[in-house]
Design an enzyme around this catalytic site. Structure first.
Site, short mmCIF file in Angstrom:
data_model
loop_
_atom_site.label_atom_id
_atom_site.label_comp_id
_atom_site.label_asym_id
_atom_site.label_seq_id
_atom_site.Cartn_x
_atom_site.Cartn_y
_atom_site.Cartn_z
N GLU A 1 0.82 -1.21 0.00
CA GLU A 1 0.00 0.00 0.00
C GLU A 1 0.85 1.24 0.00
O GLU A 1 1.93 1.27 0.58
CB GLU A 1 -0.81 0.07 1.30
CG GLU A 1 -1.63 -1.12 1.58
CD GLU A 1 -2.23 -1.02 2.98
OE1 GLU A 1 -3.05 -1.88 3.28
OE2 GLU A 1 -1.88 -0.11 3.75
N CYS B 183 2.92 8.40 1.55
CA CYS B 183 3.32 7.48 2.60
C CYS B 183 3.67 6.14 1.94
O CYS B 183 2.83 5.54 1.28
CB CYS B 183 2.17 7.34 3.60
SG CYS B 183 2.55 6.24 4.95
N CYS C 121 4.92 -6.91 8.05
CA CYS C 121 5.90 -6.40 9.01
C CYS C 121 6.13 -7.45 10.08
O CYS C 121 5.19 -8.16 10.47
CB CYS C 121 5.39 -5.11 9.66
SG CYS C 121 6.62 -4.30 10.72
N CYS D 127 3.65 -4.51 16.40
CA CYS D 127 3.16 -3.54 17.38
C CYS D 127 1.67 -3.81 17.57
O CYS D 127 0.96 -4.12 16.60
CB CYS D 127 3.40 -2.11 16.89
SG CYS D 127 5.16 -1.76 16.62
N CYS E 184 -1.02 -2.05 15.28
CA CYS E 184 -0.70 -1.79 13.88
C CYS E 184 -1.16 -2.95 13.00
O CYS E 184 -0.78 -4.10 13.22
CB CYS E 184 0.80 -1.59 13.72
SG CYS E 184 1.28 -1.22 12.03
N GLU F 18 9.09 -2.03 8.31
CA GLU F 18 10.07 -1.31 9.11
C GLU F 18 11.26 -0.97 8.18
O GLU F 18 12.03 -1.86 7.81
CB GLU F 18 10.50 -2.20 10.29
CG GLU F 18 11.71 -1.75 11.05
CD GLU F 18 11.67 -0.28 11.52
OE1 GLU F 18 10.64 0.17 12.04
OE2 GLU F 18 12.69 0.41 11.32
N SER G 109 10.71 6.41 9.23
CA SER G 109 10.08 6.18 10.53
C SER G 109 10.46 4.79 11.02
O SER G 109 10.33 3.81 10.29
CB SER G 109 8.56 6.31 10.40
OG SER G 109 7.95 6.15 11.66
N SER H 262 9.15 5.86 16.56
CA SER H 262 7.87 5.53 17.19
C SER H 262 8.14 5.14 18.64
O SER H 262 8.73 4.09 18.90
CB SER H 262 7.19 4.38 16.44
OG SER H 262 6.98 4.77 15.10
N LEU H 263 7.73 5.99 19.56
CA LEU H 263 8.02 5.76 20.97
C LEU H 263 6.80 5.17 21.68
O LEU H 263 6.87 4.11 22.27
CB LEU H 263 8.47 7.08 21.61
CG LEU H 263 9.08 6.98 23.01
CD1 LEU H 263 10.34 6.13 23.01
CD2 LEU H 263 9.37 8.37 23.58
N HIS H 264 5.71 5.89 21.65
CA HIS H 264 4.40 5.42 22.11
C HIS H 264 4.25 5.19 23.61
O HIS H 264 3.13 4.98 24.09
CB HIS H 264 3.94 4.16 21.38
CG HIS H 264 3.91 4.28 19.88
ND1 HIS H 264 3.53 5.43 19.24
CD2 HIS H 264 4.22 3.41 18.89
CE1 HIS H 264 3.60 5.25 17.93
NE2 HIS H 264 4.02 4.04 17.69
N CYS I 253 -1.97 2.18 8.84
CA CYS I 253 -1.00 1.21 8.41
C CYS I 253 -1.53 -0.18 8.10
O CYS I 253 -1.98 -0.89 9.00
CB CYS I 253 -0.03 1.06 9.55
SG CYS I 253 1.56 1.52 9.12
N1 SAH Z 1 7.74 0.60 11.21
C1 SAH Z 1 7.81 2.03 11.21
C2 SAH Z 1 6.96 2.72 10.15
C3 SAH Z 1 5.54 2.24 9.92
S1 SAH Z 1 4.29 2.68 11.08
C4 SAH Z 1 7.49 2.59 12.60
O1 SAH Z 1 7.12 1.81 13.46
O2 SAH Z 1 7.69 3.77 12.82
C5 SAH Z 1 4.12 4.42 11.04
C6 SAH Z 1 3.53 4.99 12.31
O3 SAH Z 1 2.12 4.71 12.42
C7 SAH Z 1 4.17 4.41 13.57
O4 SAH Z 1 4.42 5.44 14.50
C8 SAH Z 1 3.09 3.47 14.05
O5 SAH Z 1 3.26 3.14 15.38
C9 SAH Z 1 1.84 4.25 13.74
N2 SAH Z 1 0.60 3.46 13.73
C10 SAH Z 1 0.41 2.21 13.30
N3 SAH Z 1 -0.86 1.81 13.48
C11 SAH Z 1 -1.50 2.83 14.07
C12 SAH Z 1 -2.84 3.04 14.52
N4 SAH Z 1 -3.75 2.08 14.41
N5 SAH Z 1 -3.14 4.23 15.07
C13 SAH Z 1 -2.20 5.21 15.19
N6 SAH Z 1 -0.93 5.07 14.78
C14 SAH Z 1 -0.57 3.90 14.24
#
Ligand code: SAH
Length: 371
Positions: free
Chosen positions: A96, A109, A116, A120, A123, A172, A203, A226-228, A345
């Site tokens: 995508e 994007c 992947c 996470c 995701c 990733e 990212s 991506s810290l979260h 994503c």
């Molecule tokens: N693997 C990389 C890039 C892809 S994800 C990474 O982890 O950064 C891009 C961003 O979208 C990341 O910050 C990811 O955590 C976030 N993301 C994925 N699914 C999401 C969702 N359902 N809601 C909000 N952010 C999300």
């Protein structure tokens, strides 16, 4: 699934690769410049469009490299102007990309892997695991496909293209390091699409060796991490990768990245109601990030079936942002766009792959696509 055909993708060629191929085929070096221009700038989709080349040479080229990396199988526009593309690779893998227009430019994007491996919790890309890395030509090919769409619009400039790229689609980027970096070099090279390095953002979920390697490349690309979550326990519950590289190690690599490149890192922080959106997490985040020269990008969770979480209400998001801003951390609150296009994503691929698979592979979390 059969293996990808061995013939390389023209979209992944750098100017030097064309020179080498011309030398191998015994044609004069000026042909290499014509090929680079035809493929990387004019975005030829068939050899016969390159009429400056002799017919016999075009025929020889057709057996050496492939002009069509991807086929657009679905376009999903959403009312906010975002268009999501579902693209098929040569081996049938689906990936995508999402085109996001803003007032003065188009952001694409881009995906770097089919699926992947990092899983996470919220995701959709990780839900079916990793199918494979994308080739450099498939990463570039997403930009080519989007540029072709933009050029086909009535009144469009003949050189229209996305001007901003974020490697935030499926996968990733730092786990497919070489192909991602090659794609960046192709997209950045003079005489091609020539997208500025500072207009490209990688990212990462926090692959520390990749961040350290990227710092040595001498590139001006932007880095998002991506810290979260502000502590390892919470972060591990959302991101399995956190068990491998704890926050302290990650932030040390980030600080070194900034020292080495002068680029300011953006930390992505997906807000999940009641989980990481409270004052205590904001305080922890400030303590953690204040020593770094950085920005924070808050993203309210985009709902994904199978993850039992919701976005906080608007007031909570605003309060979280305000707290960080008051601590002098530059913070944006990004509302996820393109929800109607399943733009979070991996959602579109998940829906389509789900159509084809009776059940997810053993060991995979069962995450149903967002309808
Ligand atoms: N693997 C990389 C890039 C892809 S994800 C990474 O982890 O950064 C891009 C961003 O979208 C990341 O910050 C990811 O955590 C976030 N993301 C994925 N699914 C999401 C969702 N359902 N809601 C909000 N952010 C999300």
């Amino acid at each position: 699934m059969h293996a990808a055909p061995a013939i390389p993708l023209a979209a992944g060629f750098l100017p030097d690769d064309w020179k080498q191929l011309c030398a191998e085929l015994g044609v004069p070096a000026f042909r290499a410049a014509q090929l680079w221009h035809g493929v990387a700038c004019r975005l030829a989709s068939e050899w016969d469009q390159m009429t400056t080349l002799p017919a016999a040479f075009r025929q020889a080229l057709a057996s050496r490299c492939d002009l069509s990396a991807l086929t657009v199988c679905e376009r999903k526009p959403s009312p906010d102007g975002v268009t999501k593309f579902l693209l098929a690779c040569r081996d049938g893998e689906r990936i995508e990309s999402v085109l996001i227009p803003s007032r003065d430019r188009q952001t694409l994007c881009v995906s770097t892997q089919a699926g992947c491996a990092f899983r996470c919790a919220f995701c959709a890309s990780g839900a079916l695991g990793l199918a494979r890395d994308l080739e450099a030509g498939e990463i570039v090919g997403q930009v080519t496909a989007a540029a072709r769409e933009l050029r086909a619009a009535p009144g469009a400039a003949p050189d229209a293209r996305p001007e901003n790229l974020v490697f935030m689609g499926m996968g990733e980027p730092l786990a497919n390091y070489d192909n991602t970096l090659r794609a960046i070099r192709v997209l950045n090279a003079p005489g091609g699409l020539t997208i500025g390095a500072r207009r490209m953002t990688i990212s990462t979920c926090g692959v520390v060796p990749g961040i350290r390697r990227l710092a040595e490349e001498g590139l001006q690309v932007e880095l998002s991490v991506s810290l979260h979550a502000p502590d390892d326990r919470l972060r591990q519950s959302l991101m399995p990768v956190a068990a491998r590289w704890p926050i302290a190690e990650l932030l040390a690599a980030c600080a070194d990245y900034t020292a080495r490149t002068g680029r300011i890192i953006t930390f992505e922080y997906t807000l999940v109601r009641g989980l990481n959106d409270q004052r205590i997490q904001a305080e922890q985040l400030v303590r953690l990030l204040r020593p770094l020269h950085c920005r924070i990008n808050l993203i309210p969770l985009s709902p994904v079936d199978g993850f039992d979480g919701r976005a906080p209400d608007a007031e909570t998001c605003a309060r979280f942002q305000e707290f960080l801003e008051q601590a002098r951390i530059n913070t944006t609150l990004r509302h996820s766009r393109g929800r109607q296009a399943d733009a979070a994503c991996g959602q579109l691929r998940l829906r389509r792959t789900g159509d084809r698979q009776a059940s997810p592979r053993t060991g995979d979390r069962q995450v149903a696509p967002k309808k």
